[in-house]
Design an enzyme around this catalytic site. Sequence first.
Site, mmCIF file in Angstrom:
data_model
loop_
_atom_site.group_PDB
_atom_site.id
_atom_site.type_symbol
_atom_site.label_atom_id
_atom_site.label_comp_id
_atom_site.label_asym_id
_atom_site.label_seq_id
_atom_site.Cartn_x
_atom_site.Cartn_y
_atom_site.Cartn_z
ATOM 1 N N MET A 163 0.851 -1.185 0.000
ATOM 2 C CA MET A 163 0.000 0.000 0.000
ATOM 3 C C MET A 163 0.886 1.234 0.000
ATOM 4 S SD MET A 163 -1.836 0.161 3.702
ATOM 5 C CE MET A 163 -0.990 0.194 5.270
ATOM 6 N N TYR A 440 4.532 3.172 12.375
ATOM 7 C CA TYR A 440 3.828 3.022 11.096
ATOM 8 C C TYR A 440 2.376 2.581 11.269
ATOM 9 C CZ TYR A 440 5.584 -1.956 10.811
ATOM 10 O OH TYR A 440 5.910 -3.269 11.009
ATOM 11 N N GLU A 441 1.634 2.746 10.174
ATOM 12 C CA GLU A 441 0.178 2.551 10.150
ATOM 13 C C GLU A 441 -0.542 3.499 11.112
ATOM 14 O OE1 GLU A 441 -0.667 1.066 7.722
ATOM 15 O OE2 GLU A 441 1.167 -0.034 7.305
ATOM 16 N N GLY A 442 -0.025 4.691 11.240
ATOM 17 C CA GLY A 442 -0.603 5.693 12.134
ATOM 18 C C GLY A 442 0.124 5.676 13.448
#
Length: 595
Positions: A163, A440-442
């Site tokens: 992604m 990561y991923e927020g």
Amino acid sequence: MPVYKAPVEDTMFVLYDVLKMESYGNLPGFSDAPRDLVEAVVSEGAKFCEEVIQPLNVVGDEIGCKRNEDGSVTTPPGFKDAYKQYCEGGWLSLAFDPAYGGQGLPVTVNAIVGEFLSSANLAWGMYPGLTQGAMAALHVHANDEIKSLYLPKMATGQWTGTMNLTEPHCGTDLGMLRTKAVPNGDGSYRISGQKIFISAGEHDMSDNIIHLVLARIEGAPQGTKGISLFVVPKFIPGADGEAGKRNPVSCGKIEEKMGIHGNATCVMNYDEATGWLVGQENKGLNAMFVMMNEARMSVGIQGLSQSEVAYQNAVAYAKDRIQGRSLSGPKSPEKQADPIIVHPDVRRTLMSIRAINEAGRALVLWTALQADVSHRSEDAAERQKAEDHMGLMTPIVKGVLTDLGFDNAVKAQQMYGGHGYISEWGMSQFVRDARITMIYEGANGIQALDLVGRKLGAHGGRAVMAFFNEVGTFCAQSKDDAALAPFVGSLSKGLKDLQAATMWFMQNALAKPDNAGAGSTPYMHLFGLVAMGFMWGRMAKAAQDKLAEGADERMTAKLATARFFFEQLMPESSVYLARVTAGADSMMALPAEAF
């Protein structure tokens, strides 16, 4: 050299004795997964991770990935062959839709194998993990043509996925992204721009890499309302459905990172690459959030995984390393000193990690089961309740388990003294690898804001009230059980603190939003503490039932760990409450130039 043994017995105890997985047999996929099959899959997954994946962890860390002159990337020795074995074993498609080549097993089973993979080798496990997330997004939002073309090959692992969100000038604020998409007139688009921090963006493990890319179609609104999602393959599939012409998408460089060296974290350049729209125009974030939510759960599991493997190695060292004598008298009089595991402060450290690991695993599996219910149940009320749980718990699993995972990796490293700081013992890798999970991923501050700013008030507070009711009901039903009473009393106090913090936000955050921002992280950890306490209450009850049936000493150890959690860790709820209710005044008092 570090070691790892997958916690199969503990996992099965949580799955069947605590969460009663057999009671979900009415759901599609569960009826095809009786206990003996699940246990066989979990045991074989453990064996694969221990014997094939774990030995590559140090190799990946020391050698890393190499970008070649032509822009291709070579993964560390052994990675490609291990991936081939993984695909041949069907591990990537365990829980995927059988219509596209998946096996249709519960998501919960896949979450278990995911923990084992990440504990064995976090960097390696990211390659198939990202593919599974990309498959989920395409499965929900892509049209039938895209799904039929891409999903079967991704399910076998022949093609992998990524992604692409972040750009050099924007991280969390995706409304600022500049990557653009220009229609070609034939249903495809020309994608141009640069993405950074793209895990598994380029590698040699699969025949094709399928990038999911956020971009703005020419003329689209500014901000997040004008973002669309595109599927952009490394090689454009030909008429036969096989990888064909090279698309102008390339790896500009591999990031030099603190950890996860075995994963190729790439700067990706799109130079009018051909892509196809996934879902509706300007609704890209809706589609990408499917993948992001999958990823956030997976990252929470990664935090747990590093805590678990670091703990196992710290315990082995503490049993072997002799230093000093026990305060209560020698325990190994035949030796020059006692093993350090006799010392109370060493025990405090190890028990803290153990208590969090076991509760964290139960919380992950409970939430994974709700994911299965939300996707598989035919009862609308059951689906709604499960979806509420998932929405509420996703930021907690991601934020709390990764914060604690890193802290626990550091604590485990501390057990080694100076040896923990020396690379050859392997503990520094767990610390370095665990650190990225908080980012990561927020980043975790964003997870806390999501919890407080969006999840608490969603649907009139329906999800949080359901959680309060479930924990409160358990406490009420267990308070007269003499063996459980000490645990229940501590859990009840934690629940009251959480409810008080929630009420304080309702009374003080609307008029002054900075109060919500200031208290969001301690609130997230307070919520995580109570959620883990609830898991410990349920595990303690199950352990007592097992002991009554004549179970072995493992259940006695389970109760001892529960006691430690409620005596030593649960009292922190009052500290978190104090931090939440302190508000934002002191935090915001200094002008920026005073820092």
